[in-house]
Design an enzyme around this catalytic site. Structure first.
Site, mmCIF file in Angstrom:
data_model
loop_
_atom_site.group_PDB
_atom_site.id
_atom_site.type_symbol
_atom_site.label_atom_id
_atom_site.label_comp_id
_atom_site.label_asym_id
_atom_site.label_seq_id
_atom_site.Cartn_x
_atom_site.Cartn_y
_atom_site.Cartn_z
ATOM 1 N N GLY A 242 54.105 54.145 71.293
ATOM 2 C CA GLY A 242 53.464 53.947 69.998
ATOM 3 C C GLY A 242 53.374 55.255 69.239
ATOM 4 C CB SER A 243 51.220 56.241 66.429
ATOM 5 O OG SER A 243 49.945 56.026 66.989
ATOM 6 N N GLY A 247 48.986 58.345 71.203
ATOM 7 C CA GLY A 247 49.490 58.971 72.428
ATOM 8 C C GLY A 247 48.567 60.086 72.907
ATOM 9 C CD GLU A 264 59.537 55.603 72.967
ATOM 10 O OE1 GLU A 264 59.363 56.320 71.952
ATOM 11 O OE2 GLU A 264 59.877 54.416 72.929
ATOM 12 C CB CYS A 298 60.870 54.640 69.129
ATOM 13 S SG CYS A 298 61.471 53.498 70.366
ATOM 14 C CD GLU A 397 58.583 57.115 64.594
ATOM 15 O OE1 GLU A 397 57.378 57.075 64.927
ATOM 16 O OE2 GLU A 397 59.505 56.842 65.387
HETATM 17 P P1 NAD Z 1 49.660 52.448 67.312
HETATM 18 O O1 NAD Z 1 50.053 53.631 68.119
HETATM 19 O O2 NAD Z 1 48.289 52.411 66.730
HETATM 20 O O3 NAD Z 1 49.819 51.095 68.188
HETATM 21 C C1 NAD Z 1 50.573 50.983 69.361
HETATM 22 C C2 NAD Z 1 49.759 50.283 70.442
HETATM 23 O O4 NAD Z 1 48.634 51.110 70.769
HETATM 24 C C3 NAD Z 1 49.178 48.929 70.053
HETATM 25 O O5 NAD Z 1 49.186 48.061 71.183
HETATM 26 C C4 NAD Z 1 47.742 49.265 69.682
HETATM 27 O O6 NAD Z 1 46.864 48.172 69.837
HETATM 28 C C5 NAD Z 1 47.432 50.343 70.686
HETATM 29 N N1 NAD Z 1 46.338 51.241 70.308
HETATM 30 C C6 NAD Z 1 45.949 51.607 69.058
HETATM 31 N N2 NAD Z 1 44.881 52.426 69.119
HETATM 32 C C7 NAD Z 1 44.587 52.587 70.430
HETATM 33 C C8 NAD Z 1 43.599 53.328 71.134
HETATM 34 N N3 NAD Z 1 42.676 54.070 70.498
HETATM 35 N N4 NAD Z 1 43.609 53.293 72.479
HETATM 36 C C9 NAD Z 1 44.531 52.568 73.148
HETATM 37 N N5 NAD Z 1 45.470 51.827 72.536
HETATM 38 C C10 NAD Z 1 45.508 51.845 71.184
HETATM 39 O O7 NAD Z 1 50.730 52.295 66.181
HETATM 40 P P2 NAD Z 1 50.532 51.564 64.738
HETATM 41 O O8 NAD Z 1 49.283 52.009 64.066
HETATM 42 O O9 NAD Z 1 50.718 50.128 64.969
HETATM 43 O O10 NAD Z 1 51.771 52.184 63.944
HETATM 44 C C11 NAD Z 1 51.617 53.433 63.281
HETATM 45 C C12 NAD Z 1 52.882 54.256 63.373
HETATM 46 O O11 NAD Z 1 53.173 54.557 64.741
HETATM 47 C C13 NAD Z 1 54.133 53.540 62.895
HETATM 48 O O12 NAD Z 1 54.286 53.610 61.534
HETATM 49 C C14 NAD Z 1 55.210 54.284 63.634
HETATM 50 O O13 NAD Z 1 55.537 55.473 62.949
HETATM 51 C C15 NAD Z 1 54.560 54.639 64.945
HETATM 52 N N6 NAD Z 1 54.967 53.655 66.010
HETATM 53 C C16 NAD Z 1 55.923 54.058 66.876
HETATM 54 C C17 NAD Z 1 56.348 53.167 67.846
HETATM 55 C C18 NAD Z 1 57.417 53.549 68.818
HETATM 56 O O14 NAD Z 1 58.102 52.688 69.356
HETATM 57 N N7 NAD Z 1 57.572 54.817 69.120
HETATM 58 C C19 NAD Z 1 55.817 51.893 67.932
HETATM 59 C C20 NAD Z 1 54.812 51.512 67.036
HETATM 60 C C21 NAD Z 1 54.409 52.420 66.078
#
Ligand code: NAD
Length: 495
Positions: A242-243, A247, A264, A298, A397
């Protein structure tokens, strides 16, 4: 929406399908009774509901996974038997291809051929790791006479997995395959925006005979269920995609519990095009690498770094392709679908607006299909050219169908630009000169490098992960089996 009778994927009178948590082999509603509406990106309408799980639901899921790991039949299964269960699950996923592909496409908004490709990849992950389960071996180590020393790969125990919304089936699939092949048990939290297919996969896993509690799915918001899972003292390892911002939180939570994690965190992957590249073959791959999944990938090839002498020639080949792109509803199998949510569309639109306001030149822009419902989250694919490499659009990104083109004059400058972002996930190198290709492949700081190709069909078999702020740890391929295990060293004194 409130209340639920505990029956999986039951359709309410409103036509909304309810996807419960799967904990300890049972389909359970959230303890609070609260549900989250799931919107279809194609029209913005609510079509499903998932539990708004809280820390008590997470406690229950982690406890079920712990019991399954320590007391259930899972521990007694051989690697071969675990592998066979994964192979059976792969076959059942394939039997459910049409249903799962439709669900993935509707949930994420992706064109139906992409939804299908994702379910094929999910089945392939399960097949790959099913086959690999009994091929992970330790070593014997020569020590003093009279001793035999050996290593064994042991599962961590309970794995927490937090999955993003862009490829739930694929990203979930690679975790399910590698974590379960190695004998862990799993608590998976899909994203609140899209992830319904993973609840279905957990149901299918029960159907093929995975013992209760081995694979649990809990839905909910990141800051609630996600944070509770990442910081839970009962998990032994956590894996996140995720973001970068989240991370950081995951890594801190793992540090507090003294457990390992893989992160990742996306990329800003360069496609480096030298003057001697076969531009006719290169151009369609470059376009596809950014519009696949509407750029919400990603590993998207999101910036082109092209040798100045052929930049105009390349742009001439890219621009008409970009102008012809149409974003439309998933079931029409368009070039690209909508973005996943209104929030994501607003984010991508703000990048485009910033580029325009800053005077960046737009060489081409695609369109939105007249068939696209007004409530959907569609955005026009946009091609920016002559972008200074340090510009925000060439650094961050965007996670949308936005491609930026920058130019270079020398190989050294190409490398500097390619390596000049915080990220390091994937790179593409386009040249007919084998020595140059190898020099660049070795010097570029990214986890995967493709020469005269990009993506290599999903790459189930290929280790995948980041350098720099793209994260750490490797998923996919055989290498993921090392991430999901710890080495145990045993020494025997036999005289
Ligand atoms: P995010 O990182 O918030 O979400 C990814 C996952 O993390 C989801 O399951 C979410 O519920 C969970 N999450 C969110 N906050 C959390 C916390 N505090 N503790 C534990 N888990 C948590 O991503 P987003 O807000 O949906 O997207 C924002 C940006 O992130 C996107 O625009 C993109 O640039 C990036 N992103 C990257 C990927 C990737 O594959 N690398 C995937 C999704 C988003």
């Amino acid at each position: 929406m409130n209340g639920m009778n505990g029956v999986v994927t039951s359709v309410c009178e409103t036509g909304i399908t309810v996807y419960p948590n799967i904990i300890g082999g049972r389909r359970v509603p959230p303890i609070s009774g609260e549900m989250i509406d799931v919107h279809a990106p194609g029209d913005g309408l609510v079509f499903a509901a998932i539990p708004r799980s809280n820390s008590m639901d997470v406690d229950a899921a982690v406890a079920a996974a712990r019991i399954a790991f320590e007391e259930g039949p899972w521990r007694g299964l051989s690697a071969l038997e675990r592998g066979r269960l994964l192979l059976k699950l792969s076959a059942l996923v394939t039997d459910h291809m049409d249903e799962l592909a439709e669900l993935e496409s509707r949930d994420c908004g992706k064109p139906i051929r992409q939804g299908r490709a994702d379910i094929i990849a999910l089945a392939r992950y399960l097949e790959f790791y099913g086959g690999a389960a009994d091929k992970l071996m330790g070593e014997t180590i020569p020590v003093s006479t009279g001793y035999t020393a050996m290593t064994i790969r042991e599962p961590h125990g309970v794995v927490g997995s937090i999955v993003p919304w862009n490829y739930p089936a694929q990203i979930g699939g690679r975790v399910i395959g590698a974590a379960l092949a190695t004998g862990n048990t799993l608590v998976m939290k899909p994203a609140e925006d899209a992830g319904l297919s993973l609840t279905r996969v957990a149901e299918l896993a029960l159907q093929v005979g995975f013992p209760p509690g081995v694979f649990n799915v809990i839905s909910g918001y990141g800051a609630e269920a996600g944070a509770a899972l990442a910081g839970h003292p009962g998990i032994d390892f956590v894996t996140f995609t995720g973001s970068p911002q989240v991370g950081t939180l995951i890594q801190k939570a793992a540090a507090d519990n003294h457990i390992g994690c893989t992160l990742e965190l996306g990329g800003k992957s360069p496609q480096i095009v030298f003057a001697d590249a076969d531009l006719e073959a290169t151009a369609p791959v470059l376009v596809n690498a950014i519009i696949q999944n509407a750029g919400q990938t990603c590993s998207a090839g999101s910036r082109i770094v092209v040798e100045r002498s052929i930049a105009a020639d390349l742009i001439e080949r890219l621009a008409p392709r970009f102008s012809a792109l149409v974003a439309g509803p998933y079931h029409t199998d368009p070039d690209l679908g909508p973005l996943v949510s209104a929030k994501q569309r607003a984010r991508v639109a703000s990048f485009i607006a910033e580029g325009e306001a800053g005077g960046l030149r737009i060489a081409a822009r695609g369109s939105i299909s007249p068939e696209a419902p007004a409530g959907g989250f569609y955005i026009e694919p946009t091609l920016f050219v002559d972008v200074p490499p340090h510009h925000k659009l060439a650094q961050e990104e965007i996670f949308g169908p936005v491609l930026v083109v920058s130019t270079f004059d020398t190989e050294a400058e190409a490398l500097r630009i390619a390596n000049g972002t915080d990220y390091g996930l994937v790179a593409g190198i386009w040249t007919r000169d084998g020595q140059k290709a190898m020099r660049m492949a070795r010097a570029v700081r990214s986890g995967q490098v493709f020469v005269n190709s990009y993506g290599a069909g999903g790459g189930v078999e290929l280790p995948f992960g980041g350098f720099k702020k793209s994260g750490h740890g490797r998923e996919k391929g055989f290498e993921a089996l090392n991430e999901f295990t710890a080495t145990k060293t045993i020494v025997l004194n036999h005289g």
